[in-house]
Scaffold this motif. Structure first.
Motif, PDB file in Angstrom:
ATOM      1  N   ASN A  66     109.719   6.661  11.990  1.00  0.00           N
ATOM      2  CA  ASN A  66     109.313   7.274  13.249  1.00  0.00           C
ATOM      3  C   ASN A  66     110.423   8.116  13.874  1.00  0.00           C
ATOM      4  O   ASN A  66     110.138   8.996  14.693  1.00  0.00           O
ATOM      5  CB  ASN A  66     108.855   6.210  14.237  1.00  0.00           C
ATOM      6  CG  ASN A  66     107.538   5.578  13.841  1.00  0.00           C
ATOM      7  OD1 ASN A  66     106.683   6.237  13.243  1.00  0.00           O
ATOM      8  ND2 ASN A  66     107.373   4.304  14.151  1.00  0.00           N
TER       9      ASN A  66
ATOM     10  N   ASN B 190     100.232   9.444  16.277  1.00  0.00           N
ATOM     11  CA  ASN B 190      99.809   8.074  16.014  1.00  0.00           C
ATOM     12  C   ASN B 190      99.705   7.848  14.506  1.00  0.00           C
ATOM     13  O   ASN B 190     100.690   7.633  13.824  1.00  0.00           O
ATOM     14  CB  ASN B 190      98.504   7.765  16.717  1.00  0.00           C
ATOM     15  CG  ASN B 190      98.165   6.285  16.608  1.00  0.00           C
ATOM     16  OD1 ASN B 190      98.947   5.473  16.099  1.00  0.00           O
ATOM     17  ND2 ASN B 190      96.988   5.921  17.073  1.00  0.00           N
TER      18      ASN B 190
ATOM     19  N   LYS C  58     101.540   4.109  14.046  1.00  0.00           N
ATOM     20  CA  LYS C  58     102.902   4.170  14.565  1.00  0.00           C
ATOM     21  C   LYS C  58     103.536   2.786  14.619  1.00  0.00           C
ATOM     22  O   LYS C  58     104.747   2.638  14.433  1.00  0.00           O
ATOM     23  CB  LYS C  58     102.902   4.799  15.958  1.00  0.00           C
ATOM     24  CG  LYS C  58     104.279   5.179  16.469  1.00  0.00           C
ATOM     25  CD  LYS C  58     104.190   6.016  17.726  1.00  0.00           C
ATOM     26  CE  LYS C  58     105.567   6.508  18.156  1.00  0.00           C
ATOM     27  NZ  LYS C  58     105.486   7.397  19.340  1.00  0.00           N
TER      28      LYS C  58
ATOM     29  N   ASN D 124     110.150  11.247  11.859  1.00  0.00           N
ATOM     30  CA  ASN D 124     108.767  11.758  11.843  1.00  0.00           C
ATOM     31  C   ASN D 124     108.328  12.082  10.418  1.00  0.00           C
ATOM     32  O   ASN D 124     107.750  13.151  10.148  1.00  0.00           O
ATOM     33  CB  ASN D 124     108.630  12.981  12.742  1.00  0.00           C
ATOM     34  CG  ASN D 124     108.859  12.659  14.200  1.00  0.00           C
ATOM     35  OD1 ASN D 124     108.210  11.779  14.752  1.00  0.00           O
ATOM     36  ND2 ASN D 124     109.805  13.347  14.823  1.00  0.00           N
TER      37      ASN D 124
END
Length: 115
Positions: free
Chosen positions: A73, A32, A53, A76
């Motif tokens: 995202n 998150n 996120k 990452n």
């Protein structure tokens, strides 16, 4: 488990810029919030900026208007673009992420701003 590796620290003159990166690996699903903290010698670790996120951001007052946090995202990875750096920004910068109810930290990267 999540592993975080920071990069991009270094020595810069006041007024200069640096970009920090933090790549997460391991169990990266459902990460998150990701963020950056810093700790100067003799001081407690403090939040610099964080991003959820969904892209909601939060900044320390001392860096608002100078630092920008962003996130990829798919990779990452979280970034911290630092502009108009000041000597008081000198610290070890740590990346942190939260997955479910666990926090994970990187090893830190040194940022030194000379006057």
């Amino acid at each position: 488990q999540v592993q975080l590796v920071e990069s991009g620290g270094g020595l810069v003159q006041a007024g200069g810029s640096l970009r920090l990166s933090c790549a997460a690996s391991g169990s990266t699903s459902n990460i998150n919030t990701m963020g950056w903290y810093r700790q100067a010698p003799g001081k407690t670790r403090e939040l610099v900026a964080s991003i959820t996120k969904s892209g909601n951001t939060n900044y320390a007052d001392s860096v608002k208007g100078r630092f920008t946090i962003s996130r990829d995202n798919v990779k990452n990875t979280v970034y911290l673009q630092m502009n108009s750096l000041k000597p008081e920004d000198t610290a070890v910068y740590y990346c942190k992420c939260t997955r479910y109810y666990s926090d994970y930290w990187g090893q830190g990267t040194q940022v030194t701003v000379s006057s």
